[in-house]
Design a protein around this motif. Structure first.
Motif, PDB file in Angstrom:
ATOM      1  N   ARG A 158       1.009  -0.925   0.218  1.00 49.99           N
ATOM      2  CA  ARG A 158       0.136  -0.090   0.112  1.00 49.99           C
ATOM      3  C   ARG A 158       1.224   0.981  -0.176  1.00 49.99           C
ATOM      4  O   ARG A 158       0.420   2.252  -0.628  1.00 49.99           O
ATOM      5  CB  ARG A 158      -0.818  -0.098   0.748  1.00 49.99           C
ATOM      6  N   TRP A 159       1.618   1.478   1.010  1.00 48.39           N
ATOM      7  CA  TRP A 159       3.316   2.144   0.644  1.00 48.39           C
ATOM      8  C   TRP A 159       3.725   2.629  -0.869  1.00 48.39           C
ATOM      9  O   TRP A 159       3.680   3.841  -1.140  1.00 48.39           O
ATOM     10  CB  TRP A 159       4.455   1.883   1.551  1.00 48.39           C
ATOM     11  N   VAL A 160       3.635   1.692  -1.098  1.00 47.42           N
ATOM     12  CA  VAL A 160       4.725   1.966  -3.156  1.00 47.42           C
ATOM     13  C   VAL A 160       3.317   2.140  -3.520  1.00 47.42           C
ATOM     14  O   VAL A 160       3.661   2.870  -4.533  1.00 47.42           O
ATOM     15  CB  VAL A 160       5.100   1.012  -2.819  1.00 47.42           C
ATOM     16  N   SER A 161       1.927   2.003  -3.943  1.00 49.87           N
ATOM     17  CA  SER A 161       0.929   1.823  -4.598  1.00 49.87           C
ATOM     18  C   SER A 161       0.542   3.803  -4.264  1.00 49.87           C
ATOM     19  O   SER A 161       0.655   4.109  -5.327  1.00 49.87           O
ATOM     20  CB  SER A 161      -0.078   1.203  -4.581  1.00 49.87           C
ATOM     21  N   SER A 162       0.582   3.760  -2.799  1.00 48.74           N
ATOM     22  CA  SER A 162       0.098   5.316  -3.055  1.00 48.74           C
ATOM     23  C   SER A 162       0.665   6.404  -3.174  1.00 48.74           C
ATOM     24  O   SER A 162       1.156   7.116  -3.564  1.00 48.74           O
ATOM     25  CB  SER A 162      -0.430   5.274  -1.331  1.00 48.74           C
ATOM     26  N   SER A 163       1.717   6.176  -2.875  1.00 46.73           N
ATOM     27  CA  SER A 163       3.675   6.894  -3.109  1.00 46.73           C
ATOM     28  C   SER A 163       4.349   7.087  -4.467  1.00 46.73           C
ATOM     29  O   SER A 163       3.707   8.537  -5.515  1.00 46.73           O
ATOM     30  CB  SER A 163       5.489   6.024  -2.138  1.00 46.73           C
ATOM     31  N   VAL A 164       3.928   5.914  -5.725  1.00 40.95           N
ATOM     32  CA  VAL A 164       4.300   6.157  -6.899  1.00 40.95           C
ATOM     33  C   VAL A 164       3.381   7.077  -7.287  1.00 40.95           C
ATOM     34  O   VAL A 164       3.344   7.613  -7.899  1.00 40.95           O
ATOM     35  CB  VAL A 164       4.357   4.858  -7.445  1.00 40.95           C
ATOM     36  N   ASP A 165       1.475   6.757  -6.905  1.00 42.43           N
ATOM     37  CA  ASP A 165       0.601   7.750  -7.777  1.00 42.43           C
ATOM     38  C   ASP A 165       1.109   9.339  -7.251  1.00 42.43           C
ATOM     39  O   ASP A 165       0.555   9.787  -8.513  1.00 42.43           O
ATOM     40  CB  ASP A 165      -0.348   7.519  -7.123  1.00 42.43           C
ATOM     41  N   GLN A 166       1.657   9.318  -6.133  1.00 42.24           N
ATOM     42  CA  GLN A 166       1.251  10.888  -5.697  1.00 42.24           C
ATOM     43  C   GLN A 166       2.926  11.637  -5.772  1.00 42.24           C
ATOM     44  O   GLN A 166       2.196  13.064  -6.063  1.00 42.24           O
ATOM     45  CB  GLN A 166       0.644  11.062  -4.144  1.00 42.24           C
ATOM     46  N   LYS A 167       3.656  11.192  -5.430  1.00 38.79           N
ATOM     47  CA  LYS A 167       4.733  11.790  -5.274  1.00 38.79           C
ATOM     48  C   LYS A 167       6.078  10.747  -6.388  1.00 38.79           C
ATOM     49  O   LYS A 167       7.180  11.710  -6.741  1.00 38.79           O
ATOM     50  CB  LYS A 167       5.520  11.261  -4.569  1.00 38.79           C
ATOM     51  N   GLY A 168       6.053   9.584  -7.205  1.00 38.47           N
ATOM     52  CA  GLY A 168       6.758   9.107  -8.367  1.00 38.47           C
ATOM     53  C   GLY A 168       6.788   8.017  -7.629  1.00 38.47           C
ATOM     54  O   GLY A 168       7.394   8.101  -6.919  1.00 38.47           O
ATOM     55  N   VAL A 169       7.941   7.292  -8.896  1.00 38.03           N
ATOM     56  CA  VAL A 169       8.511   6.156  -8.880  1.00 38.03           C
ATOM     57  C   VAL A 169       9.721   6.261  -7.897  1.00 38.03           C
ATOM     58  O   VAL A 169       9.947   5.573  -7.682  1.00 38.03           O
ATOM     59  CB  VAL A 169       8.972   5.302  -9.656  1.00 38.03           C
ATOM     60  N   GLU A 170      10.000   8.321  -8.479  1.00 38.52           N
ATOM     61  CA  GLU A 170      11.964   8.182  -7.555  1.00 38.52           C
ATOM     62  C   GLU A 170      11.835   8.065  -6.315  1.00 38.52           C
ATOM     63  O   GLU A 170      12.601   7.891  -5.659  1.00 38.52           O
ATOM     64  CB  GLU A 170      12.011   9.625  -8.496  1.00 38.52           C
ATOM     65  N   PHE A 171      10.597   8.325  -5.493  1.00 42.14           N
ATOM     66  CA  PHE A 171      10.667   8.708  -4.006  1.00 42.14           C
ATOM     67  C   PHE A 171       9.845   7.240  -3.820  1.00 42.14           C
ATOM     68  O   PHE A 171      10.730   6.904  -2.680  1.00 42.14           O
ATOM     69  CB  PHE A 171       9.184   8.927  -3.605  1.00 42.14           C
ATOM     70  N   VAL A 172       9.992   5.748  -4.092  1.00 44.28           N
ATOM     71  CA  VAL A 172      10.290   4.962  -4.191  1.00 44.28           C
ATOM     72  C   VAL A 172      11.106   4.541  -3.942  1.00 44.28           C
ATOM     73  O   VAL A 172      12.008   2.790  -3.340  1.00 44.28           O
ATOM     74  CB  VAL A 172       8.510   3.783  -3.974  1.00 44.28           C
TER      75      VAL A 172
END
Length: 994
Positions: free
Chosen positions: A907-921
């Motif tokens: 869930r963290w990766v899914s929400s972070s990618v959508d909101q902050k982009g792939v680079e964030f994760v």
């Protein structure tokens, strides 16, 4: 009359002949279909023409109407081969389902064109490739088409805009490109349109879909949608389910959606929607679930949102909503779950919250809410989870909560709550997590805590609790963590604490505790952290602390401890040791007499000052020279007598032990699966505690170096008295049969099982030794930086190929059930191999069957969502777990980590990618230049962890997608131009490597 009778008889005879001919023809067609398919499970065994019975109407999966074959349902038969086009020669075939098989190749327009009578066609969850055939749209009677979960590619063909009678069209989870086409709006007969989870190019929702007046289900999740939600969707008056989640939609939620009077479920999460939630949702009398989480919504929550008479689940977190929780939430009679965490809500809660609603979950964490917790919050008696973390709630805990016997999870961390905790609250029977840290609670811990039989985690840090720790806490057999630091607890530690066999963390630092540090703690075999710093403990440090097998954090600083530092503490593998600011004296154990440990012993005047050197010579009273020599002589004589006695005793014992070992070894049975250069006696000689390299849920693992230089890993399975008793009956036979099956596995990405050794009450499995340990241990340690992206990618591909072999090339297929990074082992060249794939579990499941289980197997953070509530096990469960491993490799994070908050890694990766982009994760240790490749692998991981099993690709498809990320990297099994044995040139067929 006679002529007429003769004519009638002739007609009847002709009809019977034609009927017989039709049945014979249809039997021939079905037998041709059978010959064209592999049937590993022998599901079509009764497809044969027997004596006196030539009709196929009683064959498995075949149904007839008017004496003709009208339905063929071969769902989940594990059939392998190309689409059986011969079925289209059955003239009245109206229903055909081949879902959940391994049908491969592509679909031919010519073959499908002959299926003129088909009304229902289900080819979902297969391995079909190529483009969607135009002929599907030309079938005149087709009302139902489902080709989900295949590998169809290209754009949706324009011919799909001319279906004549289609009511349900599902193209979910393929490889379709292009976009959601406008011409689908021509299908006015459609009731269900499911296009989710395809790699469509970014595009908007066609406004033409608003013309589908009969539409009941519109499922466009994960379709690459951008732009605004068309206002015209509000015209879909019959819509029951609207799912636009996991896209990049922007703009406001159209107010016209409140016109969807029959809608039951509305999913808008994981987009970039902004603005307020429109008024009017309270008028949707059928709405049960509304999820608009993980967007950019703002403004106050509308009061009428909670007024819907059927609304059961409300999810609006990770937005920018402001204002308070509306009074209407307390008036709703249907709300079951409310999740409004991670917003900017302020004000107080409605005073009658929970009075009318059958609330089971309330999560308002991470807001600006204040005031008191409403006493009516559990009036309906079904509240299970109360999560109010990081707010400004004040006042005390309502006494009514002490009667809320359904509570299982309470997290009230970081508020302004105060007063005494109601006595009965401590003993709630189902409560397993109690977190009250960061408040101003006072009073003592009630002895009624003994009734809290399920308590596993008690976190009371940073409060004002006083009094003794009650002895009744020793009754909490499931307690894993007890943290109560920075309080005013006093008195000695109760001896009953030593009975807690599950205790893993005990943190009581900065209290007023006194007496001696607890002794008799042999039961603390799982304790990893002990922090008793800044109290008033006296006496010596218990030497038995050095025997705790997994203790790695020990802080006893700031007490009044005396005596020497026990030499037994050298046995511990400590990450943190702090014994400073006590009254310890004497010489330090050799391991600690180093400069690196200086800070661990500061503030102890009696300890040797020069840690890196010898202890200073004592300046006390000198003994008389002769007295010294007399004492030395007595000591030397006594020592000689002692040494001689010990040597004689050892000789006798070794002689007896060797005789006993010979007798015991003769009872062992060796079953080998490869040519061995060692015997069972060599293996048994290595089962020493000094050789233990790991412990798991099913046993210990030893490293054994044999006389020929070979190194192997030996797994000794846990046993019990019950196991021994059952072994007298059938377990031995079951174990041998299961291990014999696993011993036949031959694959370079599966850890090799050399042999097994067994006797009546013990079983050993001998595997090849993997010198670089497990992926989990390496990735999440300080050595994680050694794994660059090329190595991580190769590990993912190796593991995927191993699992694909288990799923697709073993008969019967093997479902691992515990895929995780700790069960992926690395050889000397960091090649990955899947290990521990259910041997012990299979032994336990003998007689129960592999598909259904009475309890959840697996590891936290890796368990597929459906596994937790259905206990049904299949390959899709493994695929979810493997997806989590991919996310670990990309992010470098654990599947469950406190820094992720309430979310797990998925869930963290899914929400972070959508909101902050792939680079964030992406793990910052990885090379920036490989971002594109990493992003592609990340997408594979997200596909594997889809919440719906139907959306997860097969392991064969996972292997294919991973290989396509870096096609220039050749697999090490590809030599002389030959592909690995389970991967063919056209990606449409896979060889058998059993």
């Amino acid at each position: 009359m006679a002529v007429a009778a003769a004519s009638a008889a002739a007609i009847v005879l002709l009809q019977l002949c034609w009927f017989s001919f039709g049945l014979n023809h249809e039997s021939s067609v079905l037998l041709e279909v059978k010959r064209g398919l592999e049937d590993p499970s022998n599901a079509l065994s009764n497809w044969e023409v027997g004596a006196g019975d030539e009709t196929p109407c009683n064959w498995t999966g075949v149904g007839c109407s008017g004496g003709r074959v009208a339905t063929v349902d071969l769902t989940n038969f594990s059939l392998v081969g190309p689409f059986p086009s011969a079925l289209c020669r059955l003239p009245v075939l109206a229903f055909l389902s081949l879902s959940f098989n391994y049908i491969n190749s592509s679909l031919s327009d010519a073959a499908l064109a002959a299926c003129a009578a088909l009304a229902h066609l289900d080819l979902s969850q297969n391995l079909l490739v190529g483009r969607l055939p135009d002929a599907l749209a030309d079938l005149p009677a087709l009302t139902y088409l489902d080709v989900s979960g295949n590998n169809f590619s290209g754009e949706i063909p324009p011919s799909f805009g001319r279906f004549r009678r289609i009511e349900s069209l599902s193209l979910v989870a393929n490889l379709l490109t292009g976009g959601v086409p406008d011409f689908l709006g021509n299908l006015t007969t459609l009731r269900q349109l499911n296009l989710s989870y395809n790699p469509f190019a970014p595009g908007s929702i066609p406004s033409s879909l608003s013309d589908l007046a009969s539409l009941e289900v519109l499922w466009l999740a994960g379709c690459g949608l951008v732009g605004e939600i068309p206002r015209s969707l509000g015209r879909l008056s019959k819509l029951l389910d609207l799912d636009l989640s996991n896209n990049a939609l922007s703009g406001r939620i159209p107010a016209t959606l409140v016109n969807l009077s029959d809608v039951v479920q509305m999913e808008l999460y994981n987009n970039s929607l902004s603005g307020p939630i429109p008024l009017g949702f309270g008028n949707l009398s059928s709405l049960v679930r509304f999820d608009a989480s993980m967007n950019l919504l703002e403004g106050p929550l509308p009061d009428d949102l909670f007024d819907g008479p059927r609304l059961e689940s409300l999810h609006i977190y990770a937005n920018r909503l402001t204002g308070g929780v509306p009074t209407a939430v307390a008036l709703s009679t249907s709300l079951v779950e409310v999740r409004l965490f991670a917003n900017r809500l302020n004000g107080s809660l409605p005073p009658e919250l929970g009075k009318n609603s059958p609330l089971t979950l309330l999560d308002l964490s991470d807001n600006l809410l204040s005031g008191e917790i409403p006493p009516s919050i559990c009036d309906r008696g079904v509240l299970e989870q109360l999560l109010l973390i990081d707010n400004m709630f004040s006042g005390g805990l309502p006494v009514s909560l002490s009667r809320c016997r359904t509570l299982s999870r309470v997290r009230l961390r970081n508020n302004l709550l105060s007063g005494k905790v109601p006595s009965g609250f401590w003993g709630l029977p189902h409560l397993w997590l109690l977190e009250l840290s960061g408040n101003s609670f006072s009073g003592g811990i009630s002895p009624i805590i003994a009734n809290g039989a399920n308590l596993s985690k008690i976190v009371l840090d940073n409060n004002q609790f006083t009094g003794n720790i009650p002895a009744e806490i020793g009754a909490l057999s499931k307690l894993y963590e007890f943290s109560a630091s920075n309080n005013r607890l006093s008195g000695p530690l109760p001896a009953s604490l030593g009975n807690l066999e599950e205790l893993g963390q005990l943190d009581l630092h900065h209290n007023l505790l006194s007496g001696e540090v607890l002794r008799g703690v042999q039961s603390w075999t799982k304790l990893s952290e002990l922090n008793l710093a800044d109290n008033a403990f006296s006496g010596g440090i218990p030497p038995e602390l050095g025997n705790l097998p997994v203790l790695n954090y020990l802080d006893l600083s700031g007490n009044n401890l005396t005596g020497e530092v026990p030499i037994q503490l050298q046995n511990l593998k400590l990450n943190e040791l702090n014994l400073s600011n006590n009254d310890l004296s004497g010489a330090l154990p050799p391991l600690f007499a180093r400069e690196a440990y200086r800070d661990s012993f500061l503030g102890n005047p009696g300890l040797c000052k020069d840690i890196s050197g010898l202890c200073p010579v004592s300046h006390g009273r000198r003994y008389h020279h002769s007295s010294v020599w007399l004492l030395r002589s007595i000591f030397i004589t006594a020592s000689l007598i002692f040494v001689v006695g010990v040597a004689w005793f050892s000789w006798r014992y070794l002689k007896y032990h060797k005789k006993k070992q010979v007798m015991e070894k003769s009872k062992w049975t060796l079953t080998s699966f490869h040519k061995l250069g060692f015997s069972e006696f060599e293996i048994l000689d290595c089962l020493d505690e000094d050789n233990v390299i790991g412990r798991g849920g099913s046993g210990k693992v030893y490293k054994a170096i044999l006389s020929d230089g070979e190194t192997v890993a030996v797994k000794k399975l846990w046993g019990s008295s019950k196991d021994v008793e059952n072994a007298k009956q059938s377990d031995d036979d079951g174990f041998e049969a299961e291990v014999a099956t696993l011993g036949k596995i031959r694959h370079k990405n599966i850890v090799k099982l050399w042999c097994c050794c067994s006797q009546r009450d013990c079983k050993l499995l001998v595997y090849e030794y993997m010198p670089n340990g497990s992926l989990g241990d390496l990735l999440h340690s300080s050595k994680g930086g050694l794994l660059d992206w090329a190595m991580r990618y190769k590990i993912a591909l190796d593991a995927a190929e191993g699992l694909a072999y288990l799923h697709h090339d073993c008969m019967p297929p093997i479902v691992h059930r515990d895929v995780k990074s700790n069960n992926i082992l690395l050889d000397g060249e960091y090649g990955a191999k899947v290990a521990d794939f259910g041997v012990a579990k299979a032994v336990e499941m003998i007689g129960k069957g592999p598909k259904s289980m009475s309890m959840i197997a697996g590891s936290c953070g890796y368990i597929a969502p459906e596994y937790a509530y259905t206990l049904r096990v299949n390959e899709k469960s493994d695929i979810y777990s493997f997806g989590v491993v991919i996310l670990e490799l990309v992010t470098g994070k654990l599947p469950v980590d406190p820094e992720l908050g309430e979310k797990d890694l998925v869930r963290w990766v899914s929400s972070s990618v959508d909101q902050k982009g792939v680079e964030f994760v992406i793990d910052p240790k990885l090379e920036v230049s490989r971002k594109e490749e990493i992003g592609k692998v990340l997408r594979v991981g997200l596909l594997c962890t889809s919440s719906l099993p139907i959306n997860r690709p097969s392991m064969r498809r996972v292997v294919k997608m991973l290989r396509e990320v870096c096609p220039e990297i050749k697999h090490k099994s590809e030599k002389d131009g030959k592909l690995s044995p389970y991967y063919s040139e056209d990606n449409s067929d896979f060889g058998n490597n059993v």
